[in-house]
Design an enzyme around this catalytic site. Structure first.
Site, PDB file in Angstrom:
ATOM      1  N   GLU A 163       0.831  -1.207   0.000  1.00  0.00           N
ATOM      2  CA  GLU A 163       0.000   0.000   0.000  1.00  0.00           C
ATOM      3  C   GLU A 163       0.868   1.261   0.000  1.00  0.00           C
ATOM      4  OE1 GLU A 163      -4.170  -1.175   2.095  1.00  0.00           O
ATOM      5  OE2 GLU A 163      -2.507  -0.866   3.478  1.00  0.00           O
ATOM      6  N   GLU A 166      -7.161  -7.044  -0.526  1.00  0.00           N
ATOM      7  CA  GLU A 166      -7.629  -6.977   0.857  1.00  0.00           C
ATOM      8  C   GLU A 166      -9.118  -6.630   0.847  1.00  0.00           C
ATOM      9  OE1 GLU A 166      -5.449  -4.505   3.512  1.00  0.00           O
ATOM     10  OE2 GLU A 166      -3.483  -5.275   2.882  1.00  0.00           O
TER      11      GLU A 166
END
Length: 605
Positions: free
Chosen positions: A158, A234
């Site tokens: 991320e 995710e």
């Protein structure tokens, strides 16, 4: 050998189209004896892949000292998943977020004030290289290209939520390739323009992370990656808890609807989490958006398996959706793991902290109250002591930049608590004879996400009396990694009397406050022995206690705090012994009665 590739808008395994139906289980949050149970349940739900992060600070807790056994045996976890017929996705750091201490980065990185994290800083990259030199050769035989179950590896994590240093991302990617990581490499980021712009790497497959509005998220990804399979790396089907905040939950029906939307788009998915597990010891992380928010020890995450491994309503709701998209065998779950309520444990021994300091640490002297990392300490507590000349009146004691929570004692008597999230000064009157100050600081977890990631612990700036900084400090590191040298005397529970050590140990009465019991004068270790004939999972309740840390047979279970929401600490059966078991509780403020309880059910708030 096997191949896993991107073929048009699909994944292909050995040339055949495959949809990845994955769930996250972090091996370092589950005792190894339960890995098989959790993986079998993942497979029974209808998933074909398990995903795990790799926490750098688990594997290199001290620079150059590597750990890959016990709960850190990544290779054994991956091999077991392969033996059970599962594909494996590995996200091998250096940074993982994950509500894990410092986002998985080792605390010793903070000893270098000049090092810049998560960017093309040569000092930082040298540490990453040394770590990768140890980690990645262990993964290489487990890649599908070498006959193993690992089909894909993530580059960083991320990153677009943190920075846009493409040279850094390319360095990490190139380092993985140079060390033989020849499976599919990918990135994952939030589905927002700045996140994808900052986190994607030219030529690398990109995935997105989200919890809802799947079509919108995938449409944003398509603006940046017009071709290739869609994957949510995710799928946030639950959420985590912070201390002092309500327990988080999400309806199973909502999770099922979002999954249906994703599968209808033809996408692959990784449930974050499938099974959350536990942040044992001091290894919970923290957030810092508007203020510092430490994460609790339970990583139950309100997901498909509970913290102790039971299928939840979400497990069955997800399987029902998957049955409409894949042919699944009849549901067959492992036998349920037994749970026991072992009852009350009388904490018959007591060891006040100040009398035990020499058994726990060796003092060092410094002009200033330096943070933990400068003294080679990662976790736990740190004690700063000095003397102040008197007389002084009408002044306020100020702990400048305390991280994270400090108990302050004047001549041995508790005078107040200073907390990072609501720092206040403490009025102090110094007599003519002077005064000894002791300041016990607790590291409640380093920030794991966002721009305030650099989070040294202890007193990070200084201590003032009024505007005058105080110098000449004795410092003791208290990681509490070894408690065998403690000397216990009879507690209230052991002596059968009414007066506790808190009313006796220093002969002075501390003022009552919202953060300590009246009469509490110093933190104290309590010890109790209980017998187990048949080992089973259980949960530790500490009703009537205030705040502290619990240890079972030398294993650091984690934190407790009356502030909640969490009211129990999970104890997996493998941590128990048949026969006598030792429970040690380090209570910071005081307890209504030195008695703990072992129950058969969790209470997450």
């Amino acid at each position: 050998m096997a191949t896993f590739t991107v073929s048009g808008d699909q994944f292909a395994y050995e040339g055949r189209p495959v949809r990845l139906l994955s769930g996250a289980i972090h091996y370092f949050r589950v005792v190894p004896e339960y890995w098989r149970d959790r993986l079998l349940k993942l497979k029974a739900c209808g998933l074909n892949t398990v995903e795990t992060y790799v926490a750098w600070n688990v594997h290199e807790p001290e620079e150059g000292s590597f750990v890959f056994d016990g709960i850190a045996d990544l290779e054994a976890f991956v091999r077991l998943a392969g033996e059970l017929g599962l594909h494996v996705i590995v996200r091998p750091s250096p940074y993982i977020c994950a509500e894990w201490e410092f986002g998985g980065l080792p605390a010793w990185l903070l000893a270098d004030d000049n090092m810049r994290l998560r960017c093309y800083d040569k000092a930082y990259l040298a540490k990453v290289d040394a770590y990768f030199d140890e980690l990645l050769p262990r993964l290489r035989p487990l890649l599908c290209t070498n006959g193993g179950p690992i089909v894909a590896l993530q580059v960083e994590n991320e990153y677009g939520s943190y920075g846009n240093d493409k040279a850094y991302l390319e360095y990490v990617r190139d380092g993985m390739i140079a060390r033989g990581m020849d499976v599919l490499l990918f990135t994952s980021d939030g589905p927002e323009d700045h996140m994808l712009q900052g986190g994607m790497i030219d030529g690398l497959f990109a995935t997105v992370n989200f919890g809802s509005r799947a079509a919108e998220a995938f449409a944003k990804l398509r603006e940046y990656q017009p071709e290739g399979p869609l994957m949510c790396m995710e799928f946030w089907n639950g959420w985590f808890d912070h201390w002092m905040e309500p327990h988080q939950s999400r309806p199973a029906s909502e999770v099922a609807d979002t999954l249906e939307e994703m599968l209808g788009e033809g996408a692959s998915v990784n449930f974050y989490m499938f099974h959350g597990g536990t942040n044992f010891g001091f290894l919970n992380g923290a957030n810092h958006i508007a203020r510092y928010e430490p994460t609790v020890g339970s990583y139950d995450y309100d997901t498909l398996l509970s913290e102790s491994g039971e299928p939840t309503a979400k497990f069955y709701a997800v399987r029902e959706v998957l049955e409409r998209y894949a042919e699944l065998p009849p549901l067959e779950l492992p036998a349920p793991l037994p749970k026991r309520a072992y009852g009350e444990v009388a904490m018959t021994g007591a060891a006040p902290l100040f009398a035990q300091l020499d058994a726990l640490s060796a003092p060092v002297r410094r002009p200033c109250p330096e943070p933990m990392e400068k003294l080679g300490q990662a976790y736990g507590f740190i004690l700063y002591s000095t003397t102040v000349r008197g007389p002084r009146s009408g002044m306020e004691l100020v702990l400048q930049e305390v991280r994270d929570r400090a108990l302050v004692f004047a001549d041995g008597a508790y005078i107040g608590t200073v907390e990072r999230w609501s720092p206040t000064g403490i009025p102090l009157e110094v007599p003519a004879a002077g005064m000894r100050l002791d300041i016990l600081v607790e590291n409640m977890g380093r920030v794991n996400y966002g721009p305030l990631l650099r989070d040294p612990k202890g007193i990070t700036c200084g201590v003032r009396l009024g505007n005058q900084f105080l110098y000449d400090w004795e410092i003791r590191c208290l990681p509490l990694s070894e408690l065998g040298g403690l000397t216990f005397a009879a507690s209230e529970a052991g002596a059968g009397g009414q007066a506790s050590h808190r009313e006796q140990d220093l002969g002075r009465q501390a003022p009552a406050s919202s953060t300590t019991r009246a009469g509490g004068t110093q933190p104290t270790f309590y010890r109790g022995i209980f017998r187990v004939d048949d080992r089973a999972d259980t949960f530790l309740r500490l009703d009537g206690w205030t705040k502290g840390q619990a240890f079972l047979n030398g294993f650091n279970l984690g934190r407790y705090w009356e502030a909640g929401p969490t009211r129990t600490l999970y104890i997996p059966a493998p941590l128990l012994r048949e026969g006598d078991n030792e429970l040690v509780v380090f209570e910071l403020h005081g307890t209504a009665a030195p008695v703990a309880t072992l129950t058969d059910r969790a209470d997450l708030g």
